[in-house]
Structures are given as C-alpha cells and as structure tokens.
Design a protein around this motif. Structure first.
Motif, mmCIF file in Angstrom:
data_model
loop_
_atom_site.group_PDB
_atom_site.id
_atom_site.type_symbol
_atom_site.label_atom_id
_atom_site.label_comp_id
_atom_site.label_asym_id
_atom_site.label_seq_id
_atom_site.Cartn_x
_atom_site.Cartn_y
_atom_site.Cartn_z
ATOM 1 N N MET A 238 -1.522 1.403 4.994
ATOM 2 C CA MET A 238 -2.775 1.159 5.706
ATOM 3 C C MET A 238 -2.881 -0.296 6.136
ATOM 4 O O MET A 238 -2.614 -1.205 5.364
ATOM 5 C CB MET A 238 -3.966 1.523 4.812
ATOM 6 C CG MET A 238 -5.318 1.418 5.518
ATOM 7 S SD MET A 238 -6.689 1.912 4.457
ATOM 8 C CE MET A 238 -6.718 0.547 3.291
ATOM 9 N N ARG B 82 2.319 8.075 14.094
ATOM 10 C CA ARG B 82 3.188 7.335 13.177
ATOM 11 C C ARG B 82 4.625 7.495 13.665
ATOM 12 O O ARG B 82 5.445 8.146 13.043
ATOM 13 C CB ARG B 82 3.050 7.874 11.746
ATOM 14 C CG ARG B 82 1.649 7.767 11.152
ATOM 15 C CD ARG B 82 1.305 6.307 10.840
ATOM 16 N NE ARG B 82 0.033 6.200 10.116
ATOM 17 C CZ ARG B 82 -1.146 6.083 10.690
ATOM 18 N NH1 ARG B 82 -1.243 6.092 12.017
ATOM 19 N NH2 ARG B 82 -2.241 5.946 9.975
ATOM 20 N N TYR C 193 4.421 4.379 6.307
ATOM 21 C CA TYR C 193 3.456 3.368 6.724
ATOM 22 C C TYR C 193 2.536 3.028 5.562
ATOM 23 O O TYR C 193 2.332 3.828 4.651
ATOM 24 C CB TYR C 193 2.597 3.895 7.881
ATOM 25 C CG TYR C 193 3.275 3.923 9.223
ATOM 26 C CD1 TYR C 193 3.053 2.910 10.150
ATOM 27 C CD2 TYR C 193 4.127 4.965 9.574
ATOM 28 C CE1 TYR C 193 3.663 2.944 11.400
ATOM 29 C CE2 TYR C 193 4.742 5.001 10.813
ATOM 30 C CZ TYR C 193 4.499 3.986 11.723
ATOM 31 O OH TYR C 193 5.109 4.014 12.962
ATOM 32 N N ASP D 286 -2.209 11.051 -1.115
ATOM 33 C CA ASP D 286 -2.646 9.683 -1.362
ATOM 34 C C ASP D 286 -2.476 9.236 -2.810
ATOM 35 O O ASP D 286 -1.365 9.231 -3.326
ATOM 36 C CB ASP D 286 -4.086 9.480 -0.876
ATOM 37 C CG ASP D 286 -4.380 8.005 -0.601
ATOM 38 O OD1 ASP D 286 -3.418 7.259 -0.349
ATOM 39 O OD2 ASP D 286 -5.540 7.595 -0.649
ATOM 40 N N ARG E 282 0.828 -1.206 0.000
ATOM 41 C CA ARG E 282 0.000 0.000 0.000
ATOM 42 C C ARG E 282 0.865 1.260 0.000
ATOM 43 O O ARG E 282 1.733 1.403 -0.838
ATOM 44 C CB ARG E 282 -0.999 -0.072 1.151
ATOM 45 C CG ARG E 282 -2.053 -1.163 0.918
ATOM 46 C CD ARG E 282 -2.996 -1.323 2.074
ATOM 47 N NE ARG E 282 -4.150 -2.156 1.721
ATOM 48 C CZ ARG E 282 -4.929 -2.742 2.605
ATOM 49 N NH1 ARG E 282 -4.707 -2.600 3.898
ATOM 50 N NH2 ARG E 282 -5.953 -3.481 2.210
ATOM 51 N N SER E 283 0.650 2.169 0.943
ATOM 52 C CA SER E 283 1.319 3.468 0.847
ATOM 53 C C SER E 283 2.810 3.435 1.142
ATOM 54 O O SER E 283 3.499 4.443 0.914
ATOM 55 C CB SER E 283 0.633 4.491 1.755
ATOM 56 O OG SER E 283 -0.580 4.915 1.180
ATOM 57 N N SER F 109 -6.881 -1.969 12.785
ATOM 58 C CA SER F 109 -7.106 -0.527 12.917
ATOM 59 C C SER F 109 -6.867 -0.128 14.359
ATOM 60 O O SER F 109 -7.369 -0.787 15.286
ATOM 61 C CB SER F 109 -8.543 -0.163 12.511
ATOM 62 O OG SER F 109 -8.776 -0.473 11.153
ATOM 63 N N SER G 76 -10.161 -0.616 -2.571
ATOM 64 C CA SER G 76 -10.091 -1.705 -1.594
ATOM 65 C C SER G 76 -10.687 -3.011 -2.106
ATOM 66 O O SER G 76 -10.231 -4.095 -1.717
ATOM 67 C CB SER G 76 -10.776 -1.292 -0.287
ATOM 68 O OG SER G 76 -12.137 -0.972 -0.512
ATOM 69 N N GLN H 115 -4.820 -7.242 8.594
ATOM 70 C CA GLN H 115 -5.103 -5.830 8.777
ATOM 71 C C GLN H 115 -5.624 -5.570 10.194
ATOM 72 O O GLN H 115 -6.341 -6.388 10.763
ATOM 73 C CB GLN H 115 -6.154 -5.374 7.774
ATOM 74 C CG GLN H 115 -5.745 -5.550 6.321
ATOM 75 C CD GLN H 115 -6.839 -5.085 5.397
ATOM 76 O OE1 GLN H 115 -6.933 -3.906 5.086
ATOM 77 N NE2 GLN H 115 -7.669 -6.017 4.941
#
Length: 401
Positions: A354, A339, A352, A170, A78-79, A378, A260, A376
């Motif tokens: 997600m 972060r 990081y 993003d 991801r990012s 949260s 997603s 994953q």
C-alpha cells in the motif's frame, strides 16, 4: 543465460549518479532508461525518499536512491511482506518441509474448527481459503502478542465456501501462513526469514525489526489529498465506502485492526506481522527475487520447475474483498489492470505494498525488481511511479536478452 555480460557487481561497467542529479547510485549500460524514469518520478511525479534496484541475469544493473533517503535506509514494505513469506514457503516446499496441498488442520489441528478441516495450505497463499473477514475484533495488542490473532483465525467460520472464490486475506494471510510455518519448522516466520533468506543472501530484510536497526528506518510521509480522478473512480469509491463501515466485510478483512497509526512504533516494528510489517530496502527485495529465479552469488533457492509452479495462476476474477479484478498465484500477485507490474502481457509475479512499494520477477528475461518509497500516494489505477520504472526495466531487459 545466467553469467551474462554484466557479471558481478565489481565487474560491471556502471554510470554513476550523484546528489546533483536528485539521486545517487549506479546504472549499467543499457539500463539508462530506468534512471531517466526515476528522475522523472522526482521532478514530475512527486516522489521522494525512494529507491529502485534491478537485477538482470543475476547481477545488479540499477541501484538508485533519491534525496530524502540515505543509502543505508530501510523501510516498511507493507504487503510486499506477503511475497517474502511466499518465497520462504516455496523454498521450504522445495526442500520437502512443506506441502502446499496438505490440509492446514494436519499441521495445525486447532484450525479445523467451524468447517475448515479440509482447507489446503495452498488456498491461504492464493487467497481462496475464505478466512479473511474476522468476526472477533482484534486490538493492536492482540496482534503484537501473536496467540490471540492466531486463535481468532482458528475459530473463524469461512466467509465463503473455501476454494469457490478468492478475496484478499490481508492481515489474516500472515497469521495463518506464519502459524503453519511455525508448526512445520518449530521456528517463527521472522527467524526463518533471517536464517533461510537474509543471512545466506546478505539481505537487509526483517520481519520483526531488531532495535539496533531502527535508526535506519525511513518513515512514511502522508499521501497528498485524493485527486479528482481517484475520487471519481467507482472502484476506489466503493472500497472507501466499505472501509468506513466498521461492520462491513472489507473493513473486517482489511482493518481488523487498523495498524496505520502504529506502523512506526517500536513495539509494532519489533513484533512479527507477516502480512504487513516486513522491513527491507529495494536492493534486498530485488536480490531476493533474483535468487528465487536464478543463481545469485553462488546461491540458488529453488529450481526453474519450482519457480513455474510458484507463479502458476490459482485464482482470477473479482476479488471478494477489494471488489475488483485480481489474479493470484501461490503467495504472489499476478499482473492485472490495476496491478500490472511490468505489464499485463508479461510473466511477472510479485507483490505490491500500500502506498507505493513493489517487488517482482520476470523469469523470461532474467529480471528482478525492487522499488520502495516513503512518499505515499493513492491512484485509481496503477501507481505511475512503479509502473513506469518497471516498464523501463522490462524494455531494457528485453533489448539486452
């Protein structure tokens, strides 16, 4: 202190773990605490399908993979992909191919529309360009085709006066930086990553995954239901509310389009989405950062002066997109309360992804770190899985330094 007592992989003394421990791999003496935290991630923090890799003084000192993840597995990061693009860009700048302070419009004339003619390349990498929440609604097909997404950012009027604020760019980060790199080199970002980083360093790293590698891809597992802590956290609650409104600033920045549901589709994996669809393993992420801050197997990407310039703070304060405090360098996140990487008091820089992935370096202690997981999660603050691993690696490196 390169060329320290760890030497090369073949010359380092190592303690091996087996599947009976819940994970397998090796740990060099002095870095056992990382293995202990990795085991606690599995037994106490709900982790699975995870991997952690640590390089110290240019040599591997931790390489662990948990159950549910093959030793040759790769996954979407991801990012974290944004920092791969950042490393690439700084390598090109070091060679004189790219100038971060040059206006984007000089290399990409179409970008000059609607008041963007003076935005320097650096402001995109530091999330200060103000071209993140797009007015045009994009489809997944648009981003797979590349040109429609690039045309949308070229047409977009800045969301704020460029350079006066910062907000996470993003997906737009990848389209703008990718098009800039294509214009100055004649090659796509995926080709550049392969030719300039992956092949020279022996990395399992792609932006645009080859079909033959796809069987090795470990797919994400859904996150558990939100904890009461996350549900109560005012920052997380405000962001969830904004994302639920498709017309909101945050939604147009973070979910235009929402990828997603297609992340594991072959067409998405095959495409180049330089902000989000990089595929790698933890080892390759750590190796990339190790080669960026020092010599690795005879390869050094840039000199120390270039590293210092790359991680110099460019923006800090409340992020206009996510709504809370963030710090950015040129293409990299810097430690902040949510972060922290290996700690807010460190000189870390990285990124990081997600749901869990993290990669960073701390040049002061010759440390490079990569963590991936398919599970994953949260959290209202920092993900304890990566935070505790990173802190353990930091402490071990400080003791060895």
């Amino acid at each position: 202190m390169t060329g320290g007592r760890y030497g090369t992989l073949s010359g380092a003394r190592r303690t091996y773990a087996t599947a009976a421990d819940g994970f397998s791999g090796f740990v060099a003496p002095g870095f056992e605490r990382v293995a202990r935290e990795f085991g606690c991630n599995i037994t106490e923090r709900g982790d699975t399908g995870a991997a952690v890799s640590v390089y110290y003084e240019g040599a591997p000192v931790v390489d662990l993979v948990s159950g549910g993840c093959r030793t040759d597995s790769v996954q979407l990061v991801r990012s974290v992909t944004k920092s791969v693009v950042a490393v690439l860009a700084h390598v090109l700048a070091y060679r004189g191919v790219l100038d971060f302070d040059r206006p984007i419009a000089e290399v990409w004339p179409e970008f000059a529309r609607n008041g963007k003619e003076n935005i320097p390349i650096r402001w995109v990498f530091s999330h200060q360009a103000g071209v993140t929440a797009l007015d045009r609604t994009l489809t997944v097909e648009d981003i797979l085709a590349w040109d429609p997404a690039v045309a949308a950012v070229a047409e977009q009027r800045p969301n704020w006066e460029p350079g006066t604020a910062h907000g996470y760019h993003d997906l737009a980060f990848g389209w703008i930086t990718g098009e800039i790199l294509r214009r100055v080199t004649g090659r796509t970002v995926g080709t550049l990553v392969r030719e300039e980083l992956a092949v020279p360093l022996g990395l399992d790293l792609w932006i645009g995954l080859p079909d033959e590698v796809r069987p090795r891809l470990a797919q994400f597992l859904p996150a558990p239901p939100l904890s009461s802590e996350v549900q109560r956290d005012p920052r997380a609650k405000a962001l969830r509310t904004s994302l639920a409104d498709r017309a909101s600033f945050a939604s147009r920045a973070l979910q235009n389009p929402d990828v997603s549901e297609v992340e594991h589709d072959p067409a998405y994996l095959r495409a180049e989405v330089p902000a989000a669809n990089g595929v790698a393993d933890a080892r390759s992420l750590a190796r990339l950062y190790a080669a960026f801050i020092g010599e690795l197997d005879g390869v050094r990407l840039v000199d120390p002066k270039a590293v210092d310039a790359a991680r110099r703070e460019q923006a800090a304060g409340v992020d206009r997109v996510v709504g809370y405090y963030r710090r950015y360098a040129t293409g990299f996140m810097l430690p902040d309360p949510t972060r922290p990487m290996a700690g807010e008091d460190t000189g870390c820089f990285g990124h990081y992804g997600m749901g869990g992935p993290l990669a960073f370096a701390e040049p002061e202690h010759r440390l490079a770190f990569g963590y991936t997981t398919v599970q994953q999660q949260s959290h209202a603050g920092a993900d304890p899985r990566s935070r505790l691993l990173a802190e353990a690696a930091r402490d071990c490196a400080r003791e060895e330094y």
